[in-house]
Motif scaffolding. Structure first.
Motif, PDB file in Angstrom:
ATOM      1  N   LEU A   1       0.748  -0.937   0.230  1.00 26.99           N
ATOM      2  CA  LEU A   1      -0.147  -0.063  -0.744  1.00 26.99           C
ATOM      3  C   LEU A   1       1.175   1.662  -0.016  1.00 26.99           C
ATOM      4  O   LEU A   1       0.424   2.255  -0.999  1.00 26.99           O
ATOM      5  CB  LEU A   1      -0.732   0.120   1.188  1.00 26.99           C
ATOM      6  N   SER A   2       1.522   1.088   1.154  1.00 28.34           N
ATOM      7  CA  SER A   2       3.038   1.869   1.002  1.00 28.34           C
ATOM      8  C   SER A   2       3.166   2.406  -0.765  1.00 28.34           C
ATOM      9  O   SER A   2       3.595   4.088  -1.100  1.00 28.34           O
ATOM     10  CB  SER A   2       3.845   2.385   2.342  1.00 28.34           C
ATOM     11  N   THR A   3       3.949   1.801  -1.390  1.00 28.11           N
ATOM     12  CA  THR A   3       4.244   1.573  -2.971  1.00 28.11           C
ATOM     13  C   THR A   3       3.829   2.517  -3.718  1.00 28.11           C
ATOM     14  O   THR A   3       3.985   2.896  -4.548  1.00 28.11           O
ATOM     15  CB  THR A   3       5.153   0.245  -2.853  1.00 28.11           C
TER      16      THR A   3
ATOM     17  N   ILE B   1      -1.475   0.243 -10.358  1.00 25.78           N
ATOM     18  CA  ILE B   1      -0.221  -0.201  -9.354  1.00 25.78           C
ATOM     19  C   ILE B   1      -1.226   0.126  -7.858  1.00 25.78           C
ATOM     20  O   ILE B   1      -0.602  -1.204  -7.127  1.00 25.78           O
ATOM     21  CB  ILE B   1       0.952   1.271  -9.330  1.00 25.78           C
ATOM     22  N   LEU B   2      -1.675   0.728  -8.136  1.00 28.60           N
ATOM     23  CA  LEU B   2      -2.856   0.434  -6.191  1.00 28.60           C
ATOM     24  C   LEU B   2      -4.004  -0.312  -5.893  1.00 28.60           C
ATOM     25  O   LEU B   2      -4.074  -0.566  -5.090  1.00 28.60           O
ATOM     26  CB  LEU B   2      -3.618   2.609  -6.166  1.00 28.60           C
ATOM     27  N   LEU B   3      -4.330  -0.220  -7.323  1.00 24.21           N
ATOM     28  CA  LEU B   3      -5.412  -1.342  -7.700  1.00 24.21           C
ATOM     29  C   LEU B   3      -4.448  -2.512  -6.836  1.00 24.21           C
ATOM     30  O   LEU B   3      -5.192  -2.918  -6.506  1.00 24.21           O
ATOM     31  CB  LEU B   3      -5.786  -1.833  -8.926  1.00 24.21           C
ATOM     32  N   MET B   4      -3.311  -3.200  -7.940  1.00 23.14           N
ATOM     33  CA  MET B   4      -2.345  -4.472  -7.510  1.00 23.14           C
ATOM     34  C   MET B   4      -2.327  -4.459  -5.959  1.00 23.14           C
ATOM     35  O   MET B   4      -1.812  -5.301  -5.086  1.00 23.14           O
ATOM     36  CB  MET B   4      -1.112  -3.905  -8.184  1.00 23.14           C
ATOM     37  N   ALA B   5      -1.643  -3.625  -5.169  1.00 23.19           N
ATOM     38  CA  ALA B   5      -1.541  -3.262  -4.462  1.00 23.19           C
ATOM     39  C   ALA B   5      -3.065  -3.176  -3.114  1.00 23.19           C
ATOM     40  O   ALA B   5      -2.657  -4.566  -1.900  1.00 23.19           O
ATOM     41  CB  ALA B   5      -1.375  -1.321  -3.146  1.00 23.19           C
ATOM     42  N   CYS B   6      -3.970  -3.095  -3.065  1.00 23.99           N
ATOM     43  CA  CYS B   6      -5.722  -3.026  -3.065  1.00 23.99           C
ATOM     44  C   CYS B   6      -5.766  -4.876  -2.668  1.00 23.99           C
ATOM     45  O   CYS B   6      -6.404  -5.346  -2.305  1.00 23.99           O
ATOM     46  CB  CYS B   6      -6.690  -2.829  -3.316  1.00 23.99           C
ATOM     47  N   VAL B   7      -5.453  -5.518  -3.799  1.00 22.66           N
ATOM     48  CA  VAL B   7      -6.094  -6.553  -4.915  1.00 22.66           C
ATOM     49  C   VAL B   7      -4.708  -7.497  -3.286  1.00 22.66           C
ATOM     50  O   VAL B   7      -5.246  -8.793  -2.842  1.00 22.66           O
ATOM     51  CB  VAL B   7      -5.701  -7.039  -5.796  1.00 22.66           C
ATOM     52  N   ASN B   8      -3.943  -7.032  -3.245  1.00 22.39           N
ATOM     53  CA  ASN B   8      -2.548  -8.290  -1.883  1.00 22.39           C
ATOM     54  C   ASN B   8      -3.893  -7.828  -0.701  1.00 22.39           C
ATOM     55  O   ASN B   8      -3.955  -9.083   0.168  1.00 22.39           O
ATOM     56  CB  ASN B   8      -1.818  -7.758  -1.760  1.00 22.39           C
ATOM     57  N   PHE B   9      -4.063  -7.080  -0.076  1.00 25.50           N
ATOM     58  CA  PHE B   9      -4.793  -6.531   1.118  1.00 25.50           C
ATOM     59  C   PHE B   9      -5.991  -7.772   0.773  1.00 25.50           C
ATOM     60  O   PHE B   9      -6.608  -8.781   2.092  1.00 25.50           O
ATOM     61  CB  PHE B   9      -5.377  -5.403   1.113  1.00 25.50           C
ATOM     62  N   MET B  10      -6.801  -7.750  -0.130  1.00 22.89           N
ATOM     63  CA  MET B  10      -7.743  -8.037  -0.067  1.00 22.89           C
ATOM     64  C   MET B  10      -7.945  -9.871   0.108  1.00 22.89           C
ATOM     65  O   MET B  10      -8.275 -11.239   0.427  1.00 22.89           O
ATOM     66  CB  MET B  10      -8.408  -8.048  -1.851  1.00 22.89           C
ATOM     67  N   ASN B  11      -6.988 -10.453  -0.827  1.00 22.70           N
ATOM     68  CA  ASN B  11      -6.065 -11.487  -0.938  1.00 22.70           C
ATOM     69  C   ASN B  11      -5.660 -12.327   0.093  1.00 22.70           C
ATOM     70  O   ASN B  11      -6.250 -13.642   0.226  1.00 22.70           O
ATOM     71  CB  ASN B  11      -5.459 -11.611  -1.855  1.00 22.70           C
ATOM     72  N   LEU B  12      -5.365 -11.814   0.848  1.00 21.89           N
ATOM     73  CA  LEU B  12      -4.474 -12.110   2.176  1.00 21.89           C
ATOM     74  C   LEU B  12      -5.837 -11.907   3.228  1.00 21.89           C
ATOM     75  O   LEU B  12      -5.558 -13.038   4.631  1.00 21.89           O
ATOM     76  CB  LEU B  12      -3.137 -11.362   2.918  1.00 21.89           C
ATOM     77  N   SER B  13      -5.993 -11.132   3.391  1.00 20.76           N
ATOM     78  CA  SER B  13      -7.375 -10.702   4.897  1.00 20.76           C
ATOM     79  C   SER B  13      -8.630 -11.776   3.668  1.00 20.76           C
ATOM     80  O   SER B  13      -9.094 -13.024   5.071  1.00 20.76           O
ATOM     81  CB  SER B  13      -8.279  -9.510   4.135  1.00 20.76           C
ATOM     82  N   THR B  14      -8.114 -12.564   2.795  1.00 23.69           N
ATOM     83  CA  THR B  14      -9.795 -13.424   3.104  1.00 23.69           C
ATOM     84  C   THR B  14      -9.345 -14.887   2.852  1.00 23.69           C
ATOM     85  O   THR B  14      -9.971 -15.725   3.365  1.00 23.69           O
ATOM     86  CB  THR B  14     -10.510 -12.837   1.744  1.00 23.69           C
TER      87      THR B  14
END
Length: 789
Positions: free
Chosen positions: A27-29, A295-308
């Protein structure tokens, strides 16, 4: 409740430390990348927007059709400004400008030995009424009334006179080639702001240019920029209808048409194809804006994936809260608060990243961007951060909050197929985008390599040029003869065109068999003897100019494109008329690229006229370049006392044409790297969770004889399938995007299958390395230990 949720969020971060760090880095990146691009985009939209009358300020362009090919020229007839102001009532002001880029730097002095080099241009009377450059001294309507007036910038005034107040009314000598004139300072302007595409130090009356170059009075020629401001309420469409055929009424059998276009839009929308505007730098703005969003969406995707993926670990928490009365909205707010807080922490780290890399980013983009903390910037950052938090946390929040407490507390909850499909789809999205960016970077660099290494038709390396001025201009033949004697100087000549761009066109060429309904424009280049040899050009037929033939000043040389356009067979020895003067064709030079590779080679002619040349070209030996240049400088300053030796490398000037492409290439490389890193972070986290959830299975397989390689293959197989699907999706998309970008070039690189194969293999290798680390780590765990867990 807020305090409770906040403490719960912090405990969650601590308990899931690895996923917290992965999400924070991503997210910071992503936020840093988005904010940097937002700064750049904002700066691009500011260019040329400072003019007070920008909504009524237009540039007059020419549209010309030859052999069913329509092109647009940014220069037109020099006398057009006067005609527009006199004959068109909707025109408030109009001005003619000979662009500063056409000239070497002028020499300015106050009569003593001190001479400063400055950038100047010739402009007509209403220049400061058309443009909103701030006048510190003088009246907009009066400063250019006198033909011998000069208006200088604040910095120039301070260099010459010490202050703005001392400058007005003083006499300045300006020097250009062998021309030296006195001018009176009638005004001082503040200098063009940083967001102006026009950057110059002074302006001189256009009346002087008419005297210096009478060809500007001919309606058949072009070579002048014309700008106009229309009166309030005037219709641009009606004005364009009026001026469309203006040239036809002044020039016989011309196919040139005039049209006005908003000046403030030309920086971003200044690309034309087939006579119509098709884009320009705005394409880069859109491209990088889309990349930032992805790129921001990709960071958000990481959060979604790891959270679920870790949902089962938080299932009991959800079940207990629901059992004691918490409704779904409370849980949604908690999990959204968790993602927003993480995004806020990411913003803090993003600002640190921006502070560290902004100097390098400015170096790459050629800008002077800064992260100013004004109200609009802070509001934008807050908005982006909150939206990022909501976007990244919305799906996990809705997913977690829907759990049935009875099922959860009985331990019967398991990952659903739809959840697994969503997670896989998100990974596919990430890697598809990564592959597209990899392909894009390769193709951009292949095209740049073509631009830098393609045969231009002349040899640009080890060639320098400098302006012809002072004694070097007054005694040009003696100067070039003596310059050739400097050790390391191989060839010397002079020219009116440094062969980088179009400067002076004419349709005033006539020949036997000419189709009067198809007039042709020729680039006119005045040269001295030995020019073709100095440039390393080659003759297709005939000969070049030579002092051995006494009458070469009445001869002419065309390039291949000109001969083809004229449909001349065996052109050598045939006669043409140039502005009514008979000239014999003595040779045809092979085509060379004097404009960028966005354009086909156009008709061009050379004629001998040393008095009209501006630049001295010198080819030097390559093994001791700096020593040779040092010797040339010593010779120059001795031969030309009072003048400094300022040279330009032709290769450097050539590369300037493609600065934008190199910026795109470099920025694309950085952004592609970021996208890959973020994708790998997400994949790394998912792989870690997946292997952890299968740790007992791995132990049992090892007990029953499975080898470590077979276990690694087993764990990486599913991820490999996902990446292969991403590759299949990405390749056709990247092909369409690459083809569309390359269409803008008249000469383009080939895109072989290997580009896509390389991008696919790279994506696979990156995924294997990312997942393989976790797989190997899990495979080496003692099965006795895992079986007890």
């Amino acid at each position: 409740m807020f305090k409770h949720n906040f403490i719960t969020i912090l405990r969650s971060f601590k308990r899931n430390r690895s996923s917290f760090i992965i999400n924070l880095i991503g997210l910071s990146t992503g936020l840093a990348c988005t904010l940097l691009i937002a700064l750049w985009v904002q700066d691009e939209f500011k260019v040329d927007q400072f003019h007070e009358n920008k909504d009524r300020l237009y540039q007059i362009l020419e549209r010309q059709t030859i052999a069913d090919e329509t092109s647009v020229s940014f220069t037109t007839v020099g006398m057009l400004a006067e005609t527009l102001h006199e004959d068109f009532p909707e025109v408030e002001y109009a001005t003619a400008v000979t662009h500063y880029s056409w000239f070497p730097k002028f020499g300015l002095s106050t009569g003593g030995d001190r001479l400063i080099k400055s950038t100047g241009q010739f402009v007509s009377e209403d220049f400061f009424n058309v443009f909103s450059y701030e006048l510190l001294k003088g009246s907009r309507s009066q400063v250019l009334k006198d033909r011998n007036a000069i208006v200088i910038s604040r910095s120039t005034a301070e260099k010459l006179f010490g202050s703005v107040e001392e400058a007005v009314g003083k006499t300045v000598q300006w020097h250009l080639a062998d021309l030296e004139r006195d001018a009176m300072v009638t005004g001082v302007f503040d200098g063009p702001p940083a967001h102006s595409t026009e950057q110059f130090d002074f302006v001189i009356s256009f009346e002087i240019w008419k005297e210096m170059s009478p060809a500007v009075l001919n309606w058949g020629n072009n070579g002048t920029h014309i700008y106009t401001s229309l009166k309030e309420g005037a219709s641009l469409d009606e004005f364009n209808n009026k001026i469309l055929t203006l040239l036809q009424s002044r020039v016989e059998n011309t196919n040139r048409e005039l049209f006005a276009t908003p000046f403030a839009e030309e920086y971003l929308y200044g690309k034309y194809e087939g006579g119509q505007r098709v884009g320009g730098r705005i394409e880069n703005v859109r491209l990088f804006s889309i990349i930032a969003i992805f790129i921001l969406l990709m960071a958000c995707v990481n959060f979604m994936n790891l959270s679920t993926a870790k949902a089962l670990r938080r299932a009991k928490e959800v079940g207990i809260k629901k059992a004691i009365g918490a409704d779904r909205s409370v849980l949604v707010r908690q999990y959204l608060g968790e993602s927003i807080l993480l995004a806020a922490i990411g913003l803090c780290f993003a600002l640190i990243i921006i502070t560290l890399i902004l100097p390098k980013f400015n170096e790459v983009t050629g800008k002077e961007l800064s992260m100013s903390m004004d109200g609009s910037t802070i509001l934008f950052m807050i908005l982006v951060t909150v939206l990022t938090g909501i976007l990244s946390g919305s799906y996990p929040a809705l997913y977690l909050s829907q759990f049935n407490p009875a099922v959860v507390l009985k331990g019967k909850l398991s990952n659903s197929k739809s959840e697994l499909l969503i997670r896989k789809g998100l990974v596919i999205f990430q890697f598809a985008l990564s592959v597209i960016l990899i392909v894009s970077v390769i193709i951009v660099y292949k095209q740049i390599d073509l631009l830098q290494n393609k045969d231009l038709g002349y040899k640009k390396d080890q060639l320098i040029y400098f302006e012809k001025e002072g004694q070097a201009s007054n005694s040009l033949e003696m100067f070039t003869t003596e310059l050739k004697k400097v050790p390391g100087v191989l060839d010397v000549s002079s020219t009116s065109n440094n062969i980088i761009g179009s400067y002076n066109k004419t349709s005033g060429v006539d020949w036997e068999g000419k189709d009067e309904n198809e007039p042709i424009e020729f680039e006119v280049v005045d040269v001295d003897y030995d020019f073709i040899e100095t440039m390393g050009m080659t003759m297709k037929e005939g000969r070049s100019f030579s002092r051995d033939y006494g009458a070469d000043k009445t001869k002419i040389i065309f390039n291949e494109a000109a001969i083809d356009a004229m449909s001349l067979d065996e052109p050598v020895s045939k006669h043409v008329s140039l502005w009514g003067e008979d000239r014999e064709i003595i040779g045809v030079v092979n085509n060379f690229h004097y404009e960028s590779f966005y354009k086909e080679v156009k008709p061009l002619l050379f004629k001998i006229d040393p008095d009209k040349t501006i630049f001295v070209m010198a080819r030097i030996r390559g093994d001791e370049t700096q020593k040779v240049i040092s010797d040339i400088r010593s010779f120059y300053e001795k031969f030309n006392p009072g003048y400094t030796f300022d040279y330009v490398s032709l290769n450097d000037k050539y590369q300037e044409q493609y600065a934008s492409e190199r910026q795109i290439g470099l920025l694309s490389t950085y952004f592609a790297s970021l996208a890959i890193i973020i994708s790998c972070l997400g994949l790394f986290g998912l792989a870690a969770f997946t292997t952890q959830s299968r740790i007992k299975e791995i132990g049992l397989r090892k007990i029953f004889g499975s080898s470590i390689p077979s276990i690694v293959v087993l764990l990486t197989k599913d991820f490999t399938k996902i990446v292969l699907i991403a590759i299949v999706i990405a390749i056709p998309i990247s092909y369409v995007l690459a083809t569309s970008w390359l269409q803008g070039f008249a000469y383009k690189t080939s895109v072989g299958v290997w580009v896509y194969v390389f991008a696919a293999l790279l994506a696979l290798i990156i995924s294997w390395v990312t997942v393989g680390y976790q797989a190997v780590k899990a495979a080496y765990i003692n099965p006795v230990k895992t079986s007890r867990e």
